[in-house]
Design a protein around this motif. Structure first.
Motif, PDB file in Angstrom:
ATOM      1  N   ALA A   1     -72.851  52.772  91.588  1.00 13.04           N
ATOM      2  CA  ALA A   1     -72.865  54.211  91.308  1.00 13.04           C
ATOM      3  C   ALA A   1     -74.095  54.853  91.947  1.00 13.04           C
ATOM      4  O   ALA A   1     -75.188  54.300  91.873  1.00 13.04           O
ATOM      5  N   VAL A   2     -73.888  56.017  92.553  1.00 11.33           N
ATOM      6  CA  VAL A   2     -74.993  56.745  93.184  1.00 11.33           C
ATOM      7  C   VAL A   2     -75.315  57.990  92.375  1.00 11.33           C
ATOM      8  O   VAL A   2     -74.442  58.833  92.134  1.00 11.33           O
ATOM      9  N   VAL A   3     -76.563  58.104  91.954  1.00 15.48           N
ATOM     10  CA  VAL A   3     -77.017  59.275  91.205  1.00 15.48           C
ATOM     11  C   VAL A   3     -77.740  60.215  92.163  1.00 15.48           C
ATOM     12  O   VAL A   3     -78.706  59.816  92.813  1.00 15.48           O
ATOM     13  N   ASP A   4     -77.270  61.444  92.258  1.00 14.55           N
ATOM     14  CA  ASP A   4     -78.009  62.453  93.013  1.00 14.55           C
ATOM     15  C   ASP A   4     -79.117  62.994  92.129  1.00 14.55           C
ATOM     16  O   ASP A   4     -78.858  63.433  90.996  1.00 14.55           O
ATOM     17  N   ILE A   5     -80.327  62.972  92.644  1.00 13.08           N
ATOM     18  CA  ILE A   5     -81.449  63.557  91.907  1.00 13.08           C
ATOM     19  C   ILE A   5     -81.847  64.828  92.645  1.00 13.08           C
ATOM     20  O   ILE A   5     -82.188  64.781  93.827  1.00 13.08           O
ATOM     21  N   ILE A   6     -81.766  65.951  91.941  1.00 19.91           N
ATOM     22  CA  ILE A   6     -82.000  67.245  92.575  1.00 19.91           C
ATOM     23  C   ILE A   6     -83.427  67.718  92.313  1.00 19.91           C
ATOM     24  O   ILE A   6     -83.868  67.770  91.155  1.00 19.91           O
ATOM     25  N   ALA A   7     -84.127  68.067  93.381  1.00 24.44           N
ATOM     26  CA  ALA A   7     -85.461  68.658  93.242  1.00 24.44           C
ATOM     27  C   ALA A   7     -85.505  69.887  94.134  1.00 24.44           C
ATOM     28  O   ALA A   7     -85.123  69.819  95.302  1.00 24.44           O
ATOM     29  N   GLY A   8     -85.921  71.022  93.582  1.00 26.30           N
ATOM     30  CA  GLY A   8     -85.870  72.236  94.384  1.00 26.30           C
ATOM     31  C   GLY A   8     -87.177  72.981  94.483  1.00 26.30           C
ATOM     32  O   GLY A   8     -87.567  73.456  95.546  1.00 26.30           O
ATOM     33  N   ALA A   9     -87.872  73.105  93.354  1.00 24.43           N
ATOM     34  CA  ALA A   9     -89.051  73.963  93.312  1.00 24.43           C
ATOM     35  C   ALA A   9     -90.189  73.237  92.616  1.00 24.43           C
ATOM     36  O   ALA A   9     -89.975  72.248  91.910  1.00 24.43           O
ATOM     37  N   ARG A  10     -91.388  73.763  92.782  1.00 23.34           N
ATOM     38  CA  ARG A  10     -92.596  73.080  92.317  1.00 23.34           C
ATOM     39  C   ARG A  10     -92.488  72.431  90.935  1.00 23.34           C
ATOM     40  O   ARG A  10     -92.822  71.248  90.809  1.00 23.34           O
ATOM     41  N   LEU A  94     -72.892  60.967  89.977  1.00 20.30           N
ATOM     42  CA  LEU A  94     -73.495  61.831  88.961  1.00 20.30           C
ATOM     43  C   LEU A  94     -74.495  62.741  89.648  1.00 20.30           C
ATOM     44  O   LEU A  94     -75.167  62.324  90.588  1.00 20.30           O
ATOM     45  N   CYS A  95     -74.589  63.979  89.148  1.00 22.85           N
ATOM     46  CA  CYS A  95     -75.610  64.904  89.635  1.00 22.85           C
ATOM     47  C   CYS A  95     -76.629  65.086  88.516  1.00 22.85           C
ATOM     48  O   CYS A  95     -76.287  65.577  87.435  1.00 22.85           O
ATOM     49  N   LEU A  96     -77.859  64.657  88.769  1.00 16.79           N
ATOM     50  CA  LEU A  96     -78.905  64.790  87.754  1.00 16.79           C
ATOM     51  C   LEU A  96     -79.834  65.938  88.145  1.00 16.79           C
ATOM     52  O   LEU A  96     -80.445  65.912  89.217  1.00 16.79           O
ATOM     53  N   VAL A  97     -79.893  66.947  87.278  1.00 18.25           N
ATOM     54  CA  VAL A  97     -80.757  68.098  87.536  1.00 18.25           C
ATOM     55  C   VAL A  97     -81.849  68.153  86.470  1.00 18.25           C
ATOM     56  O   VAL A  97     -81.663  67.651  85.353  1.00 18.25           O
TER      57      VAL A  97
END
Ligand code: UD1
Length: 364
Positions: A1-10, A94-97
Protein backbone atom coordinates in the motif's frame (compact mmCIF):
# COMPACT_ATOMS: atom_id res chain seq x y z
CA UNK A 1 0.00 0.00 0.00
CA UNK A 2 1.23 3.49 -0.88
CA UNK A 3 0.35 6.39 1.40
CA UNK A 4 0.44 9.85 -0.12
CA UNK A 5 1.70 12.36 2.41
CA UNK A 6 0.63 15.88 1.52
CA UNK A 7 2.69 18.91 2.53
CA UNK A 8 1.83 22.33 1.19
CA UNK A 9 2.62 25.24 3.46
CA UNK A 10 4.98 26.11 6.29
CA UNK A 11 2.89 24.83 9.20
CA UNK A 12 2.59 21.42 7.46
CA UNK A 13 6.28 20.62 7.33
CA UNK A 14 6.83 20.10 11.08
CA UNK A 15 3.66 17.99 11.17
CA UNK A 16 4.64 15.55 8.40
CA UNK A 17 8.30 15.14 9.49
CA UNK A 18 7.65 12.71 12.39
CA UNK A 19 5.21 10.66 10.30
CA UNK A 20 7.78 10.26 7.55
CA UNK A 21 10.52 9.41 10.07
CA UNK A 22 8.26 6.79 11.71
CA UNK A 23 7.28 5.30 8.34
CA UNK A 24 10.91 5.00 7.30
CA UNK A 25 11.81 3.32 10.57
CA UNK A 26 9.01 0.79 10.07
CA UNK A 27 10.05 0.24 6.47
CA UNK A 28 13.61 -0.47 7.55
CA UNK A 29 12.21 -3.01 10.02
CA UNK A 30 10.17 -4.77 7.33
CA UNK A 31 6.92 -2.77 7.58
CA UNK A 32 4.67 -3.07 4.53
CA UNK A 33 3.61 0.55 4.03
CA UNK A 34 5.21 2.60 1.27
CA UNK A 35 4.80 6.34 0.95
CA UNK A 36 5.05 9.15 -1.55
CA UNK A 37 5.73 12.68 -0.36
CA UNK A 38 3.73 15.22 -2.35
CA UNK A 39 4.58 18.94 -1.99
CA UNK A 40 1.80 21.05 -3.43
CA UNK A 41 4.03 24.11 -3.84
CA UNK A 42 1.62 26.41 -1.91
CA UNK A 43 4.68 27.73 -0.10
CA UNK A 44 7.65 27.60 -2.42
CA UNK A 45 10.64 29.72 -1.40
CA UNK A 46 13.53 28.69 0.86
CA UNK A 47 12.38 30.75 3.82
CA UNK A 48 8.82 29.41 3.81
CA UNK A 49 9.61 25.86 2.67
CA UNK A 50 13.10 24.63 1.72
CA UNK A 51 14.82 25.54 5.02
CA UNK A 52 12.29 23.41 6.92
CA UNK A 53 12.98 20.34 4.81
CA UNK A 54 16.73 20.70 5.37
CA UNK A 55 16.58 21.37 9.11
CA UNK A 56 13.98 18.69 9.88
CA UNK A 57 15.61 16.01 7.73
CA UNK A 58 12.57 15.65 5.49
CA UNK A 59 13.55 13.98 2.22
CA UNK A 60 13.09 15.79 -1.09
CA UNK A 61 9.44 15.49 -2.13
CA UNK A 62 8.76 12.69 -4.61
CA UNK A 63 6.43 15.04 -6.46
CA UNK A 64 6.12 18.83 -6.46
CA UNK A 65 2.82 20.10 -7.85
CA UNK A 66 4.16 23.69 -8.01
CA UNK A 67 0.73 25.22 -7.44
CA UNK A 68 2.15 28.55 -6.20
CA UNK A 69 0.37 31.69 -4.99
CA UNK A 70 -3.11 32.92 -5.78
CA UNK A 71 -6.51 33.69 -4.30
CA UNK A 72 -8.13 31.03 -2.13
CA UNK A 73 -10.06 29.62 -5.10
CA UNK A 74 -7.13 29.82 -7.50
CA UNK A 75 -4.88 27.93 -5.09
CA UNK A 76 -7.54 25.34 -4.29
CA UNK A 77 -8.26 24.79 -7.97
CA UNK A 78 -4.62 24.58 -9.03
CA UNK A 79 -3.82 22.03 -6.33
CA UNK A 80 -6.92 19.93 -7.08
CA UNK A 81 -6.28 19.82 -10.83
CA UNK A 82 -2.62 18.88 -10.39
CA UNK A 83 -3.15 16.34 -7.63
CA UNK A 84 -6.02 14.65 -9.48
CA UNK A 85 -3.76 14.27 -12.53
CA UNK A 86 -1.07 12.68 -10.36
CA UNK A 87 -3.56 10.25 -8.80
CA UNK A 88 -4.91 9.27 -12.20
CA UNK A 89 -1.41 8.56 -13.50
CA UNK A 90 -0.11 6.91 -10.33
CA UNK A 91 -2.81 6.14 -7.74
CA UNK A 92 -2.26 5.90 -4.00
CA UNK A 93 -3.97 3.66 -1.43
CA UNK A 94 -4.53 6.51 1.01
CA UNK A 95 -4.21 10.29 1.04
CA UNK A 96 -2.87 11.57 4.35
CA UNK A 97 -3.32 15.29 4.94
CA UNK A 98 -2.26 17.36 7.95
CA UNK A 99 -3.44 20.61 9.52
CA UNK A 100 -5.74 23.17 7.97
CA UNK A 101 -4.11 24.89 5.03
CA UNK A 102 -5.58 25.14 1.55
CA UNK A 103 -3.49 22.19 0.36
CA UNK A 104 -5.05 20.01 3.08
CA UNK A 105 -8.58 20.59 1.83
CA UNK A 106 -7.76 20.57 -1.90
CA UNK A 107 -5.97 17.22 -1.83
CA UNK A 108 -8.62 15.63 0.40
CA UNK A 109 -11.32 16.58 -2.13
CA UNK A 110 -9.34 15.36 -5.15
CA UNK A 111 -8.53 12.01 -3.50
CA UNK A 112 -11.98 11.28 -2.07
CA UNK A 113 -13.63 11.97 -5.44
CA UNK A 114 -11.37 9.27 -6.91
CA UNK A 115 -12.53 6.95 -4.09
CA UNK A 116 -9.12 7.08 -2.43
CA UNK A 117 -9.64 7.15 1.34
CA UNK A 118 -8.46 10.18 3.31
CA UNK A 119 -6.74 10.33 6.71
CA UNK A 120 -6.60 13.73 8.45
CA UNK A 121 -3.95 14.50 11.06
CA UNK A 122 -5.04 17.28 13.48
CA UNK A 123 -8.68 16.50 12.70
CA UNK A 124 -11.69 17.75 14.64
CA UNK A 125 -10.41 21.08 15.96
CA UNK A 126 -12.76 24.04 15.46
CA UNK A 127 -12.56 27.76 16.11
CA UNK A 128 -16.16 28.38 15.02
CA UNK A 129 -14.90 31.40 13.08
CA UNK A 130 -15.90 31.05 9.43
CA UNK A 131 -14.02 34.24 8.56
CA UNK A 132 -10.79 32.24 8.75
CA UNK A 133 -10.01 30.27 5.60
CA UNK A 134 -8.42 27.62 7.84
CA UNK A 135 -11.78 26.95 9.54
CA UNK A 136 -13.43 26.28 6.17
CA UNK A 137 -10.51 24.02 5.28
CA UNK A 138 -10.97 22.06 8.52
CA UNK A 139 -14.72 21.65 8.11
CA UNK A 140 -14.59 20.60 4.46
CA UNK A 141 -11.69 18.21 5.06
CA UNK A 142 -13.33 16.54 8.06
CA UNK A 143 -16.62 16.17 6.16
CA UNK A 144 -14.89 13.80 3.69
CA UNK A 145 -12.25 12.18 5.93
CA UNK A 146 -12.32 8.43 6.58
CA UNK A 147 -9.90 8.31 9.50
CA UNK A 148 -9.35 11.08 12.03
CA UNK A 149 -6.08 11.47 13.95
CA UNK A 150 -6.64 13.90 16.80
CA UNK A 151 -4.58 16.04 19.18
CA UNK A 152 -7.10 16.52 22.01
CA UNK A 153 -10.16 15.18 23.77
CA UNK A 154 -12.01 18.33 22.66
CA UNK A 155 -11.35 17.39 19.02
CA UNK A 156 -12.68 13.87 19.69
CA UNK A 157 -15.79 15.40 21.22
CA UNK A 158 -16.32 17.75 18.25
CA UNK A 159 -16.14 14.77 15.89
CA UNK A 160 -18.49 12.64 17.99
CA UNK A 161 -20.99 15.47 18.03
CA UNK A 162 -20.76 15.56 14.22
CA UNK A 163 -21.79 11.89 14.21
CA UNK A 164 -18.38 10.30 13.51
CA UNK A 165 -18.22 6.70 14.76
CA UNK A 166 -15.75 5.98 17.54
CA UNK A 167 -13.73 3.46 15.49
CA UNK A 168 -12.81 6.16 12.94
CA UNK A 169 -11.28 8.44 15.60
CA UNK A 170 -7.68 7.87 16.72
CA UNK A 171 -6.56 10.04 19.64
CA UNK A 172 -2.82 10.02 18.96
CA UNK A 173 -1.45 13.36 20.20
CA UNK A 174 0.38 16.10 18.38
CA UNK A 175 2.95 15.55 15.61
CA UNK A 176 4.04 19.19 15.76
CA UNK A 177 5.14 18.49 19.33
CA UNK A 178 6.98 15.32 18.21
CA UNK A 179 9.09 17.60 16.04
CA UNK A 180 9.63 20.14 18.79
CA UNK A 181 10.72 17.55 21.36
CA UNK A 182 12.98 15.81 18.84
CA UNK A 183 14.73 19.10 18.07
CA UNK A 184 14.83 20.73 21.50
CA UNK A 185 18.58 20.10 21.87
CA UNK A 186 19.30 21.37 18.37
CA UNK A 187 17.65 24.79 18.74
CA UNK A 188 20.13 27.51 17.97
CA UNK A 189 20.23 31.30 18.13
CA UNK A 190 19.74 33.37 15.00
CA UNK A 191 22.79 35.31 13.77
CA UNK A 192 21.32 38.61 15.01
CA UNK A 193 21.18 37.54 18.69
CA UNK A 194 24.00 39.78 19.87
CA UNK A 195 23.16 42.70 17.60
CA UNK A 196 19.60 42.79 18.99
CA UNK A 197 20.77 42.11 22.52
CA UNK A 198 18.59 39.04 23.08
CA UNK A 199 19.15 37.63 26.56
CA UNK A 200 17.07 34.82 28.09
CA UNK A 201 13.74 36.24 29.28
CA UNK A 202 14.79 39.69 28.09
CA UNK A 203 12.89 40.11 24.83
CA UNK A 204 9.57 39.41 23.09
CA UNK A 205 8.71 37.44 19.96
CA UNK A 206 5.82 38.60 17.76
CA UNK A 207 4.23 36.94 14.75
CA UNK A 208 1.13 38.35 13.09
CA UNK A 209 -0.20 37.40 9.68
CA UNK A 210 -3.99 36.97 9.93
CA UNK A 211 -5.89 39.28 7.56
CA UNK A 212 -7.94 40.53 10.57
CA UNK A 213 -4.78 41.89 12.21
CA UNK A 214 -2.50 42.95 9.39
CA UNK A 215 -4.59 43.81 6.34
CA UNK A 216 -5.78 47.21 7.63
CA UNK A 217 -2.75 49.39 8.27
CA UNK A 218 -4.42 51.70 10.85
CA UNK A 219 -5.41 48.93 13.27
CA UNK A 220 -2.14 47.11 12.63
CA UNK A 221 -0.28 50.27 13.62
CA UNK A 222 -2.29 50.54 16.87
CA UNK A 223 -1.36 46.96 17.76
CA UNK A 224 2.32 47.56 17.01
CA UNK A 225 2.31 50.71 19.17
CA UNK A 226 0.74 48.79 22.08
CA UNK A 227 3.42 46.12 21.71
CA UNK A 228 6.26 48.64 21.52
CA UNK A 229 5.02 50.48 24.62
CA UNK A 230 4.03 47.39 26.62
CA UNK A 231 7.44 45.76 26.12
CA UNK A 232 8.97 48.42 28.42
CA UNK A 233 12.16 48.88 26.46
CA UNK A 234 12.84 45.20 25.88
CA UNK A 235 13.67 44.29 22.28
CA UNK A 236 10.82 42.81 20.25
CA UNK A 237 11.69 40.40 17.43
CA UNK A 238 9.08 40.19 14.69
CA UNK A 239 9.73 37.62 11.94
CA UNK A 240 7.60 38.92 9.08
CA UNK A 241 5.38 36.62 7.03
CA UNK A 242 5.26 37.57 3.32
CA UNK A 243 1.66 38.78 3.51
CA UNK A 244 2.46 40.98 6.53
CA UNK A 245 5.43 42.51 4.70
CA UNK A 246 3.01 44.04 2.20
CA UNK A 247 1.01 45.99 4.84
CA UNK A 248 4.09 46.93 6.87
CA UNK A 249 5.21 49.15 4.02
CA UNK A 250 2.05 51.23 4.52
CA UNK A 251 2.44 51.67 8.31
CA UNK A 252 3.93 55.13 8.95
CA UNK A 253 5.35 55.21 12.51
CA UNK A 254 6.88 51.85 13.39
CA UNK A 255 8.02 51.65 17.06
CA UNK A 256 11.85 51.56 17.14
CA UNK A 257 11.98 48.74 19.72
CA UNK A 258 10.36 46.35 17.23
CA UNK A 259 12.92 44.69 14.98
CA UNK A 260 11.45 43.23 11.83
CA UNK A 261 13.35 40.24 10.50
CA UNK A 262 12.86 37.69 7.73
CA UNK A 263 10.77 34.57 8.40
CA UNK A 264 13.03 32.37 10.53
CA UNK A 265 14.00 28.75 9.94
CA UNK A 266 12.61 26.19 12.40
CA UNK A 267 15.57 25.82 14.79
CA UNK A 268 16.18 29.56 15.07
CA UNK A 269 12.50 30.41 15.45
CA UNK A 270 11.96 27.99 18.29
CA UNK A 271 15.18 29.09 19.98
CA UNK A 272 13.72 32.61 19.93
CA UNK A 273 10.44 31.35 21.42
CA UNK A 274 12.07 29.18 24.08
CA UNK A 275 14.13 32.05 25.46
CA UNK A 276 11.54 34.81 25.12
CA UNK A 277 9.83 36.59 28.00
CA UNK A 278 6.58 36.02 26.10
CA UNK A 279 5.21 35.49 22.62
CA UNK A 280 2.52 37.66 21.03
CA UNK A 281 0.90 35.96 18.04
CA UNK A 282 -2.14 35.25 15.91
CA UNK A 283 -0.88 31.80 14.92
CA UNK A 284 -2.46 28.58 16.13
CA UNK A 285 0.51 26.23 16.01
CA UNK A 286 2.81 28.55 17.96
CA UNK A 287 0.39 28.48 20.91
CA UNK A 288 1.01 24.72 21.12
CA UNK A 289 4.78 25.16 21.08
CA UNK A 290 4.72 27.86 23.77
CA UNK A 291 2.53 25.59 25.89
CA UNK A 292 5.06 22.78 25.71
CA UNK A 293 8.00 25.13 26.36
CA UNK A 294 6.14 26.86 29.21
CA UNK A 295 6.53 30.31 27.63
CA UNK A 296 3.71 32.84 28.21
CA UNK A 297 1.67 33.35 25.05
CA UNK A 298 -0.74 36.14 24.14
CA UNK A 299 -3.04 35.38 21.23
CA UNK A 300 -4.42 38.36 19.33
CA UNK A 301 -7.56 36.65 18.03
CA UNK A 302 -11.14 36.32 19.25
CA UNK A 303 -11.23 32.54 19.07
CA UNK A 304 -8.99 29.51 19.18
CA UNK A 305 -9.34 26.04 17.70
CA UNK A 306 -6.81 24.87 20.33
CA UNK A 307 -8.58 25.50 23.69
CA UNK A 308 -6.22 23.15 25.55
CA UNK A 309 -3.45 25.73 25.08
CA UNK A 310 -5.60 28.02 27.26
CA UNK A 311 -7.14 25.57 29.75
CA UNK A 312 -3.95 23.54 30.23
CA UNK A 313 -1.19 25.62 28.67
CA UNK A 314 0.30 29.11 28.90
CA UNK A 315 -1.88 30.76 26.26
CA UNK A 316 -4.51 33.50 26.65
CA UNK A 317 -6.97 34.69 24.02
CA UNK A 318 -6.94 38.50 24.18
CA UNK A 319 -8.96 39.55 21.14
CA UNK A 320 -7.59 42.26 18.86
CA UNK A 321 -8.09 45.32 21.08
CA UNK A 322 -4.72 46.94 21.95
CA UNK A 323 -6.04 47.80 25.45
CA UNK A 324 -6.42 44.11 26.31
CA UNK A 325 -2.85 43.50 25.19
CA UNK A 326 -1.52 46.37 27.31
CA UNK A 327 -3.34 44.98 30.34
CA UNK A 328 -1.94 41.49 29.71
CA UNK A 329 1.60 42.83 29.42
CA UNK A 330 1.21 44.59 32.76
CA UNK A 331 0.14 41.32 34.36
CA UNK A 332 3.12 39.59 32.79
CA UNK A 333 5.58 42.13 34.17
CA UNK A 334 3.87 41.90 37.56
CA UNK A 335 4.73 38.19 37.55
CA UNK A 336 1.08 37.15 37.32
CA UNK A 337 1.09 34.73 34.38
CA UNK A 338 -0.05 31.12 34.73
CA UNK A 339 2.56 28.34 34.69
CA UNK A 340 0.63 25.86 32.58
CA UNK A 341 0.93 22.12 31.98
CA UNK A 342 1.23 19.79 29.00
CA UNK A 343 -1.82 18.28 27.27
CA UNK A 344 -2.36 14.54 27.19
CA UNK A 345 -0.33 12.54 24.65
CA UNK A 346 1.82 15.49 23.58
CA UNK A 347 4.78 13.28 24.35
CA UNK A 348 6.83 12.95 21.17
CA UNK A 349 5.40 9.57 20.08
CA UNK A 350 2.48 10.64 17.93
CA UNK A 351 4.14 9.80 14.59
CA UNK A 352 4.68 6.22 15.78
CA UNK A 353 1.04 5.92 16.88
CA UNK A 354 -0.18 7.18 13.52
CA UNK A 355 1.97 4.71 11.59
CA UNK A 356 0.88 1.83 13.82
CA UNK A 357 -2.76 2.74 13.19
CA UNK A 358 -2.18 3.05 9.43
CA UNK A 359 -0.60 -0.40 9.34
CA UNK A 360 -3.78 -1.79 10.85
CA UNK A 361 -6.03 0.16 8.48
CA UNK A 362 -4.10 -0.77 5.33
CA UNK A 363 -3.17 -4.45 5.71
CA UNK A 364 -0.42 -5.86 3.47
C1 UD1 B 1 -0.93 29.91 4.90
C2 UD1 B 1 -2.02 29.12 5.62
C3 UD1 B 1 -2.02 29.48 7.09
C4 UD1 B 1 -0.66 29.39 7.72
C5 UD1 B 1 0.33 30.20 6.93
C6 UD1 B 1 1.72 30.01 7.55
C7 UD1 B 1 -3.99 28.69 4.21
C8 UD1 B 1 -5.39 29.08 3.95
N1 UD1 B 1 -3.33 29.46 5.12
O1 UD1 B 1 -1.33 31.26 4.84
O2 UD1 B 1 -2.90 28.58 7.77
O3 UD1 B 1 -0.69 29.85 9.05
O4 UD1 B 1 0.32 29.74 5.56
O5 UD1 B 1 2.77 30.41 6.79
O6 UD1 B 1 -3.51 27.75 3.62
N2 UD1 B 1 4.37 33.68 -0.30
C9 UD1 B 1 5.73 33.86 -0.52
N3 UD1 B 1 6.55 32.79 -0.43
C10 UD1 B 1 6.09 31.55 -0.16
C11 UD1 B 1 4.72 31.38 0.06
C12 UD1 B 1 3.88 32.45 0.01
O7 UD1 B 1 6.18 34.96 -0.78
O8 UD1 B 1 6.88 30.59 -0.13
C13 UD1 B 1 3.43 34.81 -0.38
C14 UD1 B 1 2.30 34.53 -1.35
O9 UD1 B 1 2.65 34.86 -2.63
C15 UD1 B 1 1.18 35.37 -0.80
C16 UD1 B 1 1.44 35.34 0.69
O10 UD1 B 1 2.79 34.95 0.85
O11 UD1 B 1 1.29 36.69 -1.25
C17 UD1 B 1 0.50 34.43 1.39
O12 UD1 B 1 0.71 33.05 1.06
P1 UD1 B 1 -0.50 32.00 1.00
O13 UD1 B 1 -0.01 30.65 0.68
O14 UD1 B 1 -1.59 32.56 0.18
O15 UD1 B 1 -1.14 31.87 2.42
P2 UD1 B 1 -0.62 32.29 3.84
O16 UD1 B 1 -1.21 33.62 4.15
O17 UD1 B 1 0.85 32.09 3.90
Amino acid sequence: AVVDIIAGARPNFMKVAPIIHALKKRQAGGGHLRHRLVHTGQHYDARMSGDFFTQLGIPEPDVNLEAGSGTQAEQTAAIMVRYEKLLLEAPASLCLVVGDVTSTMACAIAAQKLKIPVAHVEAGIRSGDWAMPEEINRMVTDAITNWFFTTSEQANENLRRAGIEEQRIFFVGNTMIDTLLANMDRLRPPPFRDELNLSPGGYFVVTLHRPSNVDASASFERLLKAIGKGARGMPVVFPVHPRTAKTLEAVPGLPPSIRFVEPQPYLEFNWLVKNAKAVITDSGGITEETTVMGVPCMTLRDTTERPETVTTGTNEILGTDPAALSEALERLFAGRWKKGGIPEKWDGRTGERIVAALEGLLPA
